[in-house]
Enzyme design. Structure first.
Site, PDB file in Angstrom:
ATOM      1  N   LYS A 238      -2.960  -3.784   6.186  1.00 35.89           N
ATOM      2  CA  LYS A 238      -1.523  -3.827   5.883  1.00 35.89           C
ATOM      3  C   LYS A 238      -0.718  -3.878   7.180  1.00 35.89           C
ATOM      4  O   LYS A 238      -1.099  -3.228   8.163  1.00 35.89           O
ATOM      5  CB  LYS A 238      -1.162  -2.584   5.062  1.00 35.89           C
ATOM      6  CG  LYS A 238       0.268  -2.536   4.554  1.00 35.89           C
ATOM      7  CD  LYS A 238       0.482  -1.302   3.676  1.00 35.89           C
ATOM      8  CE  LYS A 238       1.886  -1.193   3.126  1.00 35.89           C
ATOM      9  NZ  LYS A 238       2.072  -0.005   2.266  1.00 35.89           N
TER      10      LYS A 238
ATOM     11  N   SER B  10       4.066  -0.752  -2.247  1.00 37.80           N
ATOM     12  CA  SER B  10       4.356  -1.665  -1.163  1.00 37.80           C
ATOM     13  C   SER B  10       3.124  -2.374  -0.583  1.00 37.80           C
ATOM     14  O   SER B  10       3.294  -3.366   0.120  1.00 37.80           O
ATOM     15  CB  SER B  10       5.049  -0.905  -0.028  1.00 37.80           C
ATOM     16  OG  SER B  10       4.194   0.080   0.522  1.00 37.80           O
TER      17      SER B  10
ATOM     18  N   SER C 195       2.062   3.536  -3.221  1.00 36.96           N
ATOM     19  CA  SER C 195       2.011   2.189  -2.649  1.00 36.96           C
ATOM     20  C   SER C 195       0.629   1.562  -2.525  1.00 36.96           C
ATOM     21  O   SER C 195       0.526   0.385  -2.206  1.00 36.96           O
ATOM     22  CB  SER C 195       2.685   2.181  -1.278  1.00 36.96           C
ATOM     23  OG  SER C 195       4.077   2.095  -1.437  1.00 36.96           O
TER      24      SER C 195
END
Lengths: 97, 494
Positions: free
Chosen positions: B80, B155, B179
């Protein structure tokens, strides 16, 4: 006055704390959404927390610190590599005085 | 090639180690898959094919020379884009860090590197991890591999979409309020939010430090377990690192048999199956519970008090911490600086104004408000007290149950473009995930059904602190009972 209403003075103060300069339209939009969210989080007032200690660290150990010894050497070049503006090995900022 | 894309991470690692597969061939296969899928999925912010290929070659030699012996040597991974990677742009999905190139690796990246894993690229995310759809990224809009009109969740939407579309076998995400678990649920993959303190956050760009945790995403529970094992462990560079957790957990998972559920006490919070939940999601969860009961689990619906206070407490605490953490972005040391001619304080304000997106600014403002003089006690302190009560409620539940089972989200993935206009509604989609962060618990999310629209439904297994092993093991048993879950890319023929 409704206690959760964010008046102009409060909004101005929050913007100073947040270091943001909002346009008038942005300010109004942000205030509206913030008030909506604050009205929702007021739900917490239903809870009786008179005898409750605030819980900061979920871990009983709290913070665990290492000895304050530098191990990463001279990182000046690395530290400056991402600076938007620099001069003679230092960060360059607008004139302040 | 399709066999490779379907292969569990542990098996992939074993075949590379034993010489049956070559690391450069495996990396090449996944890079080709990325080339094919990315124009539709947009899971990545950056992919460096040259670097990945060179690294795979180096790791292949290292394996043959005995330098890399771990179970994931030669296995590709995506990270990420809020986790620092030395020499590789790390943007947080924000204009603020559009050109930021870290001078160091996050601890989790160093660990994966030492074990010979191959980093293929950095994945898209909501700006500074603030959002539940990956739509607040200033870069591309990632779509759900199950249906491209729908969001992947967020996210960590890029990491979950990348795994779901077969672009990588494994990925790292971060979970502050759900997330990892919510996008894993939307994308039909597995994600683990480890116990707070078990995985170092050194090099994770902070959002809300008392809640942030890095964790693995994979196609199966065992994929997550083997990556968790690779990244967990003590790190003196993170002051919240507890020195417990980590260690071997995945062999248990791997050897799991359905019989293990016998006598397992499972609690299902009634509040999580009431107001606001989609009927199909609710049915999928109760079906899954019945399946576990039929295989020996002792399941009970119970009242998890405080459930309705989780979102208000979460947003106060998360925004307060965000407003403090994001103060560092001042246009001086790194990140975006406004070109406007201004004196110092004006420069700070303009840089932040132009560099941050709407949702990020809203959370900074809200956080500044709840921490400000006159409001601190009423909001921030109150939220910390609610958090204390929430911890007590979970402590009581774990006296009775080995595991808590819950939906990962009240609905399946919403359509692109339908969430951002009403932030409060978007916040409510995190209703089943945020308590886990507030209380520092481990939780795994995995798919349990497909709804009538053809979208995956996710389910969580939540455990007491440091019971990551137990949570993974229980989820793995359920996963066996459920049977193989289809891969999005197989279904779509992508």
């Amino acid at each position: 006055m409704d206690s959760r209403r964010i008046d102009d003075h409060t909004m101005e103060n929050v913007e100073i704390l947040a270091k943001l300069s909002l346009s008038p339209q942005e300010r109004e939009a942000a205030r509206e959404k913030m008030e909506e969210i604050l009205a929702y989080v007021d739900k917490l007032n239903e809870l009786d927390t008179d005898n409750v200690e605030p819980l900061v660290h979920i871990s009983e150990a709290g913070n665990v610190f290492r000895k304050d010894v530098a191990t990463n050497g001279d990182g000046q070049r690395d530290a400056l590599a991402n600076a938007p503006r620099k001069k003679e090995g230092q960060y360059l900022v607008p004139k302040t005085v | 090639m399709e066999d490779l894309l379907r292969m569990p991470a542990r098996e992939l690692g074993r075949k590379i180690r034993e010489g049956e597969l070559k690391a450069p061939d495996v990396a090449g296969c996944y890079l080709e898959r990325i080339r094919k899928a990315e124009p539709h999925i947009h899971a990545f912010i950056s992919v460096d094919e040259g670097k990945a290929a060179a690294r795979a070659k180096e790791v292949e030699e290292g394996i043959r020379e005995g330098r890399y012996r771990g179970p994931l040597a030669g296995v590709p991974v995506a990270v990420k884009d809020n986790i620092c990677t030395k020499g590789i742009r790390t943007t947080c999905g924000s204009r603020m860090l559009e050109n930021f190139v870290p001078s160091y690796d996050a601890e989790v990246v160093s660990r994966m590197e030492r074990q010979g894993m191959i980093l293929l690229g950095k994945t898209n995310m909501d700006e500074f991890a603030m959002g539940s759809t990956t739509e607040t990224s200033v870069f591309e809009t990632t779509v759900n591999p199950w249906n491209k009109r729908h969001v992947p969740g967020g996210s960590s939407g890029g990491s979950c979409a990348a795994v779901a579309s077969g672009e990588v076998p494994l990925a790292l995400g971060s979970d502050t309020g759900g997330s990892i678990r919510q996008p894993a649920a939307y994308c039909g993959v597995c994600g683990l939010k480890p116990t707070y303190g078990t995985v170092s956050r050194y090099g994770l760009i902070a959002y809300a430090s008392s809640l942030d945790q890095i964790g693995p995403v994979g196609r199966t529970v065992d994929d997550c377990a083997v990556l968790y094992e690779a990244i967990a462990g003590t790190d003196e560079k993170d002051s919240t690192s507890t020195g417990t957790g980590g260690g071997r957990c995945s062999e248990d998972v791997f050897l799991t048999e359905p019989g293990c559920l016998k006598g397992m006490r499972i609690g299902i919070p009634r509040e999580y199956l009431s107001d606001g939940i989609d009927e199909e999601v609710k049915n999928a969860i109760t079906d899954a519970v019945r399946l576990m009961e039929a295989n020996g689990a002792d399941a009970e619906y119970f009242s998890l008090e405080m459930a309705e206070y989780a979102i208000p407490a979460y947003y106060i605490i998360a925004c307060a911490e965000a407003s403090s953490n994001l103060e560092r972005f001042d246009g001086v040391k790194y990140g975006y600086r406004s070109r406007a001619d201004a004196e110092l304080h004006e420069m700070y304000k303009k840089s932040r104004q132009e560099g941050f997106g709407e949702e990020v600014k809203r959370r900074i403002l809200l956080g500044s408000f709840v921490l400000s003089s006159g409001y601190y006690d009423a909001y921030y302190l109150k939220a910390l007290k609610a958090k204390a009560l929430m911890k007590e409620a979970f402590d009581r539940a774990f006296e009775k149950y080995d595991c808590i089972v819950a939906p990962a989200s009240p609905t399946t993935a919403p359509e692109v473009g339908t969430s951002l206009s009403d932030p409060l509604k978007m916040y409510l989609s995190d209703i089943y995930t945020v308590s886990v962060n507030l209380c520092g618990l481990p939780a795994v999310s995995l798919p349990c059904a497909v709804d009538s629209r053809g979208l995956p439904v996710g389910m969580q297994f939540i455990g007491a602190r440091f019971q990551d092993r137990k949570v993974l093991r229980t989820a793995a048993v359920y996963e066996q009972l459920r049977g193989t879950f289809p891969a999005a890319w197989e279904k779509e023929g992508m």
